[in-house]
Design an enzyme around this catalytic site. Structure first.
Site, PDB file in Angstrom:
ATOM      1  N   HIS A 139       0.810  -1.228   0.000  1.00  0.00           N
ATOM      2  CA  HIS A 139       0.000   0.000   0.000  1.00  0.00           C
ATOM      3  C   HIS A 139       0.842   1.276   0.000  1.00  0.00           C
ATOM      4  CE1 HIS A 139       0.040   1.331   4.343  1.00  0.00           C
ATOM      5  NE2 HIS A 139       0.464   0.102   4.506  1.00  0.00           N
ATOM      6  N   CYS A 169       1.265   4.949  12.620  1.00  0.00           N
ATOM      7  CA  CYS A 169       1.187   3.877  13.619  1.00  0.00           C
ATOM      8  C   CYS A 169       1.819   4.259  14.958  1.00  0.00           C
ATOM      9  CB  CYS A 169       1.896   2.628  13.121  1.00  0.00           C
ATOM     10  SG  CYS A 169       1.586   2.248  11.423  1.00  0.00           S
TER      11      CYS A 169
HETATM   12  N1  PMP Z   1       7.936   0.434   7.940  1.00  0.00           N
HETATM   13  C1  PMP Z   1       7.829   1.684   7.467  1.00  0.00           C
HETATM   14  C2  PMP Z   1       9.088   2.477   7.196  1.00  0.00           C
HETATM   15  C3  PMP Z   1       6.564   2.244   7.242  1.00  0.00           C
HETATM   16  O1  PMP Z   1       6.465   3.498   6.776  1.00  0.00           O
HETATM   17  C4  PMP Z   1       5.405   1.467   7.524  1.00  0.00           C
HETATM   18  C5  PMP Z   1       4.010   2.030   7.305  1.00  0.00           C
HETATM   19  N2  PMP Z   1       3.741   3.203   8.013  1.00  0.00           N
HETATM   20  C6  PMP Z   1       5.566   0.157   7.998  1.00  0.00           C
HETATM   21  C7  PMP Z   1       6.852  -0.318   8.190  1.00  0.00           C
HETATM   22  C8  PMP Z   1       4.392  -0.722   8.301  1.00  0.00           C
HETATM   23  O2  PMP Z   1       3.762  -1.112   7.108  1.00  0.00           O
HETATM   24  P1  PMP Z   1       2.340  -1.826   7.079  1.00  0.00           P
HETATM   25  O3  PMP Z   1       1.338  -0.743   7.190  1.00  0.00           O
HETATM   26  O4  PMP Z   1       2.287  -2.493   5.745  1.00  0.00           O
HETATM   27  O5  PMP Z   1       2.294  -2.796   8.191  1.00  0.00           O
END
Ligand code: PMP
Length: 373
Positions: A198, A320
């Site tokens: 995504h 997150c």
């Molecule tokens: N690592 C990085 C550097 C990200 O930017 C993100 C998403 N914010 C993630 C990991 C986690 O990805 P996902 O949403 O696919 O779990």
């Protein structure tokens, strides 16, 4: 609405959506099943896996499809650390990692692993001399991002890999989630590499982990035979198909799209530089898609909310992370708590327009005037 949060989520490409719908309709069978429908789905998944591997320059058996980069990071970091527990329990990392990396490391610390966080230089790049000094015979993992999501700083992965050649017991995990579509990256450099669909026009809930052949890693998800030993469960064939399509388009159009985003970034930086009280934290060497900045005297979260009320979507830290705490990445770069509290992130894509940038600047001006009265 003006969307300037492409680093958190990139809208799905029409071609990726079509690939999903087509695969879902064409292959009703479970690829793990032993009948014609299962075999057809499995054959198609092999084709998708081969195509994805070719795009990344790795071998098909090195691809593990996952639900996204959080799962890929957990699978790699915990899996590598557990597989090497008899060798040592020392891990090195950077302060610029996503919560799905730093969270795993906290979890490992609670189990007796020792974690050292490397310092970065003024450009936010990890200190290679310090890395060399901190590597020990019991260091089993170095985990770093190819480019971080908050400041957009590319890390010297190749140089880190070279240093590790004197420490064959130490594995290298790279969270390359933010690399596709932002910069070229050599996916063969690390033992394990995480990606998330995504972030480059694929669908949410889909990602992959590259694991070099011969690298020992304990699986996180157990139970039964699947297309890979390292992640049980029914493979999401249609999600994998849409990931491949999105990756292919992203790579094919990288240079052309980069030119567009570079021009937008330059325009934004120029306008911000002319305004007192605004600091841009993303260094000049950052990828142009990510611009981290702060307005003096206004918390990043307040800026985000004020912009949101004006119909403009930006982020504080990554989506997150925990709300209302200073940014660890901006603190690592500046050493200032105030900067780490004021920082917020604008993220651009090839879909961003000059009008959107102009409206953002106008809105920042309105908020600054309102806040000084
Ligand atoms: N690592 C990085 C550097 C990200 O930017 C993100 C998403 N914010 C993630 C990991 C986690 O990805 P996902 O949403 O696919 O779990």
């Amino acid at each position: 609405m003006i969307y300037l949060d492409y680093t958190a989520n990139m809208p799905a490409a029409r071609e990726a959506l079509n690939a999903f719908v087509e695969a879902e309709a064409r292959f009703p069978g479970n690829p793990n099943a032993h009948h014609a429908a299962g075999r057809e789905a499995a054959a198609y998944l092999r084709d998708v896996t081969e195509g994805t591997a070719a795009l990344l320059g790795v071998r098909p058996e090195e691809i593990i499809f996952t639900s996204g980069a959080s799962e890929s990071n957990s699978t790699a970091i915990l899996g590598l650390a557990y597989a090497a527990r008899h060798i040592g329990r020392h891990i090195l990392t950077t302060p610029l990692e996503h919560a799905s990396v730093s969270g795993c490391l906290t979890f490992l610390q609670e189990q007796g692993y020792e974690v050292d966080v490397l310092h970065t230089d003024r450009q936010g790049r990890l200190d290679l001399d310090e890395l060399n000094e901190l590597l020990r015979p019991d260091t089993v993992l170095l985990t770093l991002c190819a480019v971080d999501s908050e400041l957009g700083i590319p890390q010297p992965v190749r140089e880190a890999r070279e240093l590790l050649s004197a420490h064959p017991q130490c594995r290298l995990h790279v969270d390359a989630t933010q690399a596709p579509g932002k910069m070229a990256f050599d996916y063969t450099l690390a033992d394990t590499v995480s990606l998330s669909a995504h972030k480059f026009g694929g669908l949410n809930g889909s990602g992959l982990l590259i694991k070099k052949s011969g690298v020992a890693m304990e699986p996180l998800i157990h139970g039964g035979v699947s297309s890979t030993l390292y992640r049980s469960g029914t493979p999401a064939v249609a999600l994998a198909a849409s990931l491949r399509t999105a990756l292919s388009i992203t790579q094919e159009r990288l240079d052309e799209r980069l030119d567009t985003v570079r021009a937008l970034n330059a325009r934004l930086r120029k306008a911000l530089a002319a305004r007192p009280g605004i600091t841009v934290y993303s260094p000049e060497n950052a990828v142009p898609h990510i611009l981290n900045l702060g307005v003096s005297g206004i918390r990043g979260s307040a800026m985000r909310d004020k912009l949101d009320r004006r119909g403009i979507c930006v982020s504080v830290k990554s989506a997150c992370s925990v709300e209302n705490t200073p940014s660890r990445a901006v603190y690592a770069l500046t050493g200032q708590r105030r900067a780490a509290l004021e920082a917020f992130r604008v993220s651009l894509s090839h879909q961003t327009t000059e009008e959107e940038i102009a409206r953002l600047i106008e809105a920042i001006d309105e908020i600054r005037t309102e806040s000084t009265i």
